[in-house]
Design an enzyme around this catalytic site. Structure first.
Site, PDB file in Angstrom:
ATOM      1  N   HIS A 289       0.516  -1.059  -0.232  1.00  0.00           N
ATOM      2  CA  HIS A 289       0.013   0.199  -0.035  1.00  0.00           C
ATOM      3  C   HIS A 289       1.175   1.003   0.056  1.00  0.00           C
ATOM      4  O   HIS A 289       0.428   2.197  -0.630  1.00  0.00           O
ATOM      5  CB  HIS A 289      -0.773  -0.045   1.180  1.00  0.00           C
ATOM      6  CG  HIS A 289      -0.715   0.026   2.697  1.00  0.00           C
ATOM      7  ND1 HIS A 289      -0.224  -1.493   2.942  1.00  0.00           N
ATOM      8  CD2 HIS A 289      -0.138   1.507   3.238  1.00  0.00           C
ATOM      9  CE1 HIS A 289       0.075  -0.828   4.524  1.00  0.00           C
ATOM     10  NE2 HIS A 289       0.535   0.892   4.761  1.00  0.00           N
TER      11      HIS A 289
ATOM     12  N   ARG B 177      -8.439  -3.460 -10.066  1.00  0.00           N
ATOM     13  CA  ARG B 177      -8.417  -4.998  -9.160  1.00  0.00           C
ATOM     14  C   ARG B 177      -9.289  -4.908  -7.910  1.00  0.00           C
ATOM     15  O   ARG B 177      -9.195  -4.653  -7.158  1.00  0.00           O
ATOM     16  CB  ARG B 177      -6.893  -4.738  -8.569  1.00  0.00           C
ATOM     17  CG  ARG B 177      -5.910  -4.579  -9.943  1.00  0.00           C
ATOM     18  CD  ARG B 177      -4.138  -4.466  -9.254  1.00  0.00           C
ATOM     19  NE  ARG B 177      -3.473  -5.579 -10.239  1.00  0.00           N
ATOM     20  CZ  ARG B 177      -2.741  -4.652 -10.810  1.00  0.00           C
ATOM     21  NH1 ARG B 177      -3.073  -2.922 -10.698  1.00  0.00           N
ATOM     22  NH2 ARG B 177      -1.856  -5.059 -11.609  1.00  0.00           N
TER      23      ARG B 177
ATOM     24  N   GLU C 223      -2.357 -15.218 -18.410  1.00  0.00           N
ATOM     25  CA  GLU C 223      -1.151 -14.468 -17.880  1.00  0.00           C
ATOM     26  C   GLU C 223       0.070 -15.577 -17.667  1.00  0.00           C
ATOM     27  O   GLU C 223       0.734 -15.508 -17.035  1.00  0.00           O
ATOM     28  CB  GLU C 223      -1.779 -14.486 -16.214  1.00  0.00           C
ATOM     29  CG  GLU C 223      -2.958 -13.262 -16.580  1.00  0.00           C
ATOM     30  CD  GLU C 223      -2.910 -12.784 -15.151  1.00  0.00           C
ATOM     31  OE1 GLU C 223      -2.656 -12.002 -14.887  1.00  0.00           O
ATOM     32  OE2 GLU C 223      -3.944 -13.292 -14.538  1.00  0.00           O
TER      33      GLU C 223
ATOM     34  N   ASN D 199       2.880  -8.588 -15.825  1.00  0.00           N
ATOM     35  CA  ASN D 199       3.026  -9.199 -14.302  1.00  0.00           C
ATOM     36  C   ASN D 199       3.126 -11.180 -14.426  1.00  0.00           C
ATOM     37  O   ASN D 199       4.317 -11.406 -14.111  1.00  0.00           O
ATOM     38  CB  ASN D 199       2.485  -8.006 -14.035  1.00  0.00           C
ATOM     39  CG  ASN D 199       2.723  -7.485 -14.371  1.00  0.00           C
ATOM     40  OD1 ASN D 199       3.161  -6.322 -14.630  1.00  0.00           O
ATOM     41  ND2 ASN D 199       1.087  -6.469 -12.826  1.00  0.00           N
ATOM     42  N   ASP D 200       2.507 -11.684 -14.580  1.00  0.00           N
ATOM     43  CA  ASP D 200       2.216 -12.690 -13.725  1.00  0.00           C
ATOM     44  C   ASP D 200       3.334 -13.378 -15.592  1.00  0.00           C
ATOM     45  O   ASP D 200       3.491 -14.303 -14.946  1.00  0.00           O
ATOM     46  CB  ASP D 200       1.071 -13.251 -13.921  1.00  0.00           C
ATOM     47  CG  ASP D 200       0.314 -12.751 -12.265  1.00  0.00           C
ATOM     48  OD1 ASP D 200       1.537 -13.354 -11.675  1.00  0.00           O
ATOM     49  OD2 ASP D 200      -0.495 -12.379 -12.246  1.00  0.00           O
TER      50      ASP D 200
ATOM     51  N   CYS E 284      -2.712  -5.327 -19.743  1.00  0.00           N
ATOM     52  CA  CYS E 284      -2.638  -4.418 -18.759  1.00  0.00           C
ATOM     53  C   CYS E 284      -1.304  -4.882 -17.355  1.00  0.00           C
ATOM     54  O   CYS E 284      -0.952  -4.308 -16.075  1.00  0.00           O
ATOM     55  CB  CYS E 284      -3.978  -4.659 -18.068  1.00  0.00           C
ATOM     56  SG  CYS E 284      -4.002  -6.252 -17.617  1.00  0.00           S
TER      57      CYS E 284
HETATM   58  C1  PEP Z   1      -0.660  -9.006 -14.660  1.00  0.00           C
HETATM   59  O1  PEP Z   1      -0.177  -9.692 -14.400  1.00  0.00           O
HETATM   60  O2  PEP Z   1      -0.339  -8.751 -14.763  1.00  0.00           O
HETATM   61  C2  PEP Z   1      -1.866  -7.961 -13.659  1.00  0.00           C
HETATM   62  C3  PEP Z   1      -2.279  -7.076 -14.766  1.00  0.00           C
HETATM   63  O3  PEP Z   1      -2.546  -8.372 -12.816  1.00  0.00           O
HETATM   64  P1  PEP Z   1      -1.503  -8.119 -11.210  1.00  0.00           P
HETATM   65  O4  PEP Z   1      -0.202  -7.614 -11.716  1.00  0.00           O
HETATM   66  O5  PEP Z   1      -2.812  -7.373 -10.825  1.00  0.00           O
HETATM   67  O6  PEP Z   1      -1.827  -9.477 -10.535  1.00  0.00           O
HETATM   68 MG    MG Z   2      -1.948 -11.439 -12.608  1.00  0.00          MG
END
Ligand code: PEP
Ligand code: MG
Length: 594
Positions: free
Chosen positions: A192, A299, A434, A457-458, A505
């Protein structure tokens, strides 16, 4: 040279230069441990109880001042107040002063360790989480006893706030206008601290291991939220250089912000949608201010965190309807709960998994807990009657999983229909890509849904095999890895072949080096943190598709990340000379072994 230059994870961009002010340190290391003479025992016990009472009074005071935008933190502060009132912790500590003659701070440390030993062995995550709260509360009392506590509200001049960790209560107490930047030892990209820094628009770093060793109160520090560095006591030349960079960045930010409401259209007329990633409904103002054309990723899990019970359908629906209605006619993409891995809700507890990132997370967790899932689906459907709402499922690994998720959605629709509750029957349904498995069957999956959203990201974590929260291997976390680029291209091509739209995203969407390549692939929309939208829109508006396709072609021939880095740098130099000044340092230390 500066006294030291240390690294962390940049979670909010910008440059801040100012005096360091530690709001807390890992004070376990400084805890005095000694015994007291028998005649001083009553005084030591008095000190202990006085400290408990003083902290309780302070927290009660803080509780009353929690601003509306941080109201979720208020609940946590309540929990901490209750813990201070509970006589058990103070009672056990008192026992140690009496029986062993320990000084108050040490006695309390022993009382906390006792509780940690008992509760740490219990598998229930709720109890384990409460244990962390006990730690936070005890830290505050100990700081009070040893006179090391900081009156956060008394920061008299603007400063760079440094901390071992920032608890929600600390955060609430900080006077926002006094904070120039943040750096903490603890925390990851999604902690946070980072979320708050981004919404306040101040530079911040987390995961700065050496912070407490190398920085002292009053040191002059530079927080470089562009490259993730802290420069401690810079030389005059370094200071001048950073002052220039900071001024340049400020000027650049002002300039791009002025034009951020213009559409993201390339010179040769290709349009890309630029949407925002948000965690809290309160962020809509930042989305609109920064030229976001909608919310590409909401999210939703944050409404479930920091509380001990589950939100009700009505509670969720109220929040979702507000969001859909405020943003309407702009799009809002609700991602269904992505719990598990590093985000747990107290009501269900942390699962005892050896590899939580590979465990029961996201859609898997929801399919195992259909009641929880359906409550959320119904709330999202209800919001769909008030705006331009889409829904997407995270962490999809196969066709059957999509069908199962859609079956629950169909059931939620049927219930609402029977109850006469309004919803949009044509609400688009998509999935996040992902997992490498989803990439390999993207053509099959595209037949099942209305759109894809690539969660890099994942996707990078799972395809390169690198924990996204582990800074020891962050050098391997490579958006420009040839495998990452091929992977993204496979998904974009599969989506387009099936005639559906594809968005991206993950953090890659806000990476100025990657965006021209993504445009070359034909990505339909990008979704990113609101504060990064003006810069990315500007990059899109300054480029043309012909160059992007050419760059992509070149890049796809490269075998190493280093070679790709060189090409994208050349591209940035050629087309975006203004951006070079601060973005080029991002690729300066090319440690990549790939
Ligand atoms: C991702 O995995 O790229 C994503 C946008 O989701 P989070 O970062 O919430 O896992
Ligand atoms: Mg993700």
């Amino acid at each position: 040279m500066a006294d030291k230059i240390i690294s962390g994870i940049a979670v909010a961009t910008g440059i801040a230069i100012g005096k360091a002010f530690f709001v807390n340190r890992n004070h376990k290391a400084h805890l005095p441990r000694h015994t007291v003479a028998a005649d001083l025992v009553p005084l030591e016990i008095e000190t202990l109880h006085a400290a408990f009472e003083a902290v309780e009074t302070e927290l009660t005071d803080t509780r009353e001042k929690v601003p509306a935008e941080l109201k979720d933190y208020g609940v946590l502060i309540d929990t901490h107040i209750l813990m201070l009132k509970d006589p058990k912790l103070a009672g056990t500590a008192e026992g140690y002063i009496e029986s062993l003659g320990l000084n108050a701070a040490w006695a309390l440390e022993k009382a906390v360790s006792d509780q940690e030993a008992v509760f740490g062995a219990i598998e229930d995550a709720y109890i384990r989480e409460r244990m962390q709260d006990v730690r936070v509360v005890a830290d505050k009392v100990q700081a009070k006893i040893i006179g090391r506590e900081t009156d956060l509200s008394a920061i008299s001049e603007r400063a760079i706030i440094l901390a071992h960790d920032l608890t929600p209560a600390d955060t609430v107490q900080l006077q926002v206008d006094k904070i120039m930047g943040f750096a903490t030892v603890c925390g990851g990209k999604t902690s946070h601290t980072g979320i708050m820094a981004r919404s306040l628009g101040i530079p911040a770093l987390v995961g700065v291991d050496k912070l407490e060793d190398y920085v002292h109160d009053g040191d002059l520090v530079i927080i470089d939220g562009l490259t993730g560095k802290i420069v401690v006591n810079p030389t005059e030349t370094e200071l001048e250089d950073y002052n220039e960079r900071a001024a340049f960045f400020e000027e650049y930010t002002r300039k791009i912000k002025k034009r951020c409401q213009l559409p993201a259209e390339t010179f040769d007329g290709s349009r890309v949608s630029v949407l925002a990633n948000i965690e809290l409904v309160e962020e809509v103002a930042a989305v609109i201010d920064n030229g976001g054309e909608g919310v590409g990723l909401y999210r939703t899990e944050y409404a479930y965190l920091n509380r001990t019970d589950l939100p009700t359908e009505d509670e969720l629906a109220d929040m979702y309807i507000d969001l859909a209605a405020i943003m309407s006619p702009r799009k809002v993409v609700f991602r269904t709960l992505d719990l598990g891995a590093d985000k747990f809700i107290s009501a269900y507890g942390e699962l005892n998994e050896a590899n939580p990132a590979l465990g029961l997370r996201a859609i898997r967790f929801c399919l195992k807990n259909p009641q929880l899932f359906k409550t959320q689906l119904r709330a999202i459907l209800r919001a769909s009657a008030y705006g331009n709402v889409s829904l997407m499922f995270p962490m999809i690994s196969g066709v059957k999983e999509v069908r199962q998720a859609k079956a629950w959605l169909a059931q939620a629709k049927a219930e609402l229909r029977r109850e006469g509750v309004k919803y949009d029957p044509d609400m688009p349904v998509g999935i996040m890509i992902e997992l490498p498995a989803a990439v390999m069957i993207a053509d099959f999956l595209a037949q099942e849904v209305d759109f894809f959203s690539i969660g890099t990201n994942d996707l990078i974590q799972y395809s390169i095999g690198v924990d996204r929260t582990n800074h020891h291997v962050s050098y391997l976390y490579q958006p420009l890895h040839p495998a990452t680029l091929r992977t993204i291209k496979l998904v974009v091509d599969a989506a387009h072949q099936a005639g559906i739209e594809v968005s991206l995203c993950g953090e890659v969407a806000s990476d100025p080096f990657c965006v021209p390549i993504l445009l070359g692939m034909g990505i339909d929309s990008l979704s990113l943190t609101p504060q990064a939208i003006p810069g990315i829109k500007r990059i899109i508006r300054q480029t043309n598709m012909h160059d992007c396709r050419k760059l992509l072609k070149e890049v796809l021939k490269c075998r190493t990340v280093s070679r790709i880095n060189t090409l994208v740098m050349d591209n940035i130099f050629k087309h975006f000379p203004e951006e070079v000044t601060f973005f080029s340092s991002l690729l300066e230390n090319d440690e990549s072994p790939t």
